[in-house]
Every structure is written in C-alpha cells, then in structure tokens.
Design a protein around this motif. Sequence first.
Motif, PDB file in Angstrom:
ATOM      1  N   GLY A  40       2.408  -4.497  -5.059  1.00  0.00           N
ATOM      2  CA  GLY A  40       1.068  -4.644  -5.813  1.00  0.00           C
ATOM      3  C   GLY A  40       0.241  -6.051  -5.521  1.00  0.00           C
ATOM      4  O   GLY A  40       1.046  -6.667  -4.491  1.00  0.00           O
ATOM      5  N   ALA A  51      -0.764  -0.729  -1.730  1.00  0.00           N
ATOM      6  CA  ALA A  51       0.421  -0.313  -2.461  1.00  0.00           C
ATOM      7  C   ALA A  51       1.558  -0.041  -1.804  1.00  0.00           C
ATOM      8  O   ALA A  51       2.369   1.175  -1.542  1.00  0.00           O
ATOM      9  CB  ALA A  51       0.003   0.914  -3.238  1.00  0.00           C
ATOM     10  N   ASP A 175       1.865  -9.805  -6.719  1.00  0.00           N
ATOM     11  CA  ASP A 175       1.535  -9.535  -8.077  1.00  0.00           C
ATOM     12  C   ASP A 175       2.433 -10.202  -9.156  1.00  0.00           C
ATOM     13  O   ASP A 175       3.415 -10.770  -8.802  1.00  0.00           O
ATOM     14  CB  ASP A 175       1.670  -8.057  -8.203  1.00  0.00           C
TER      15      ASP A 175
END
Length: 235
Positions: A40, A51, A175
Amino acid sequence: MHRGFLALVLLVIGLTASAASAPLPSEETLAEAFVATAFGTEIPGFFGSGAYLKRFERPILFAIEDAAAQPRRREVEAFIRRLSREIPRLDARLARPPEQANFVVHVVDRVDYQRTGRRIHRNPFMRVPGACIVRSSFGRRGIRSSDALVVSDAGDGLFRRCLAEEILQGLGLLDDTELLPDSVLNDRSAAERPTRADRILVETLYDARLRPGMSIETARPLLGDILRDARRRTR
C-alpha cells in the motif's frame, strides 16, 4: 508521515524502553503487517496507490541536506550506518559524492517545513501534513528515488521517531499498520527506533525471492519461508 504525532509522543515517550523489549509478533501477524505496509501507500499518487511490491532495485545511496539551526547530520549518518548493519540484505550507504544519491534526507526547522515539503512534492499549493513526511517515486520496476523530510527543532524524541519511520517508509514500506503495536510504522506507537519486527519487515522486503511489481497474490505464498529466514538473520 505523521498526523498529529507530536502530542502523542509527549504523552507516551516514557514507554519507549518497554516497546524495544516487546515480544516478537507471530509469523502470521508479521506476514499481514508486511502485506499492509509493502503493498500500500499512505499517500496515493496521481495514478493510485500502486497495490504492488515497491523497493529499490539498486544500492540505496543516501544524501543528507541539513539546513536546521540544530544540526542533525551526525545522527542521520549514524542511523543509516546502524540500519545497514542490522538488516543484512539492505544495501544502503552514504552517497559519495552526494549528487549520486537516490534517497535524500532533508532536515529543516519547523519554519521551513512547508516550503521544503512543497519543493519535494513539486506542488507549490500543497499543505504538508505533520512534522515529517516521505515522497517516493516508484513504478512496477521499483523505487527510483525517495525524499524524507524531518523537522529538527520539535524535540529529540520526535526527531528520532520521524527519522526512523520516514526512512523505513522510503525504503518501500510505504503504508502504516496498527498490526504491530510497538512498530515505528504504527502512528499509535511510542517507539523512537526500529524494533526487531520492523527490521524483519525490511529484511523480508529486500529478499531476492520477491521482486518489484509483484502482486499480493503472487507474493503471499512465499512469505512464510522468507519471514522465517528474515527472523533468523535479523537480531
């Protein structure tokens, strides 16, 4: 990148020592944390979040632009050297000369944070959030470059935390995750330095069995063996 992290650090800074000695999460939790952070992005780009797996495919050469009244160059250099020692598969070092760098750490005073962040993001109208942020340029062939921006004069604890988080994210763990309570990749954590779990995630990311552009579905069956190897190699 932090959202309102300064107040949190001031409240829980005393918990850092216990975070450093926390037990290692289960293999299943580490695998899910890896998927969350490596596939992410906290701030999606113009063409989406990408992704797929993202990392550098060539040696990571760091340069430091330290424009702060309270110099931090030696701290940043020491962090990079320690990270390279502690993560066996990570080929990271200081760029000689600095112009060859593909990862730049910008250290600034708070008053210069917005201006420098807009320059890094090439957006003169951006409102740069938090007290630190990282911008990575990447595609399916890997990360081309990263720029981490860290404020120097908002306290030593916040500086160390921001430095650790933004460099790890700039390496490809782009992320956040709440799966690892004590991780520098968890905005609710008090950690100022990468935990063993954090180092295992980076070691996993740079394993040769994984490749930039790989999908979650392709990578997931490989993670058990790779994580077990990373745990043995990372102390």
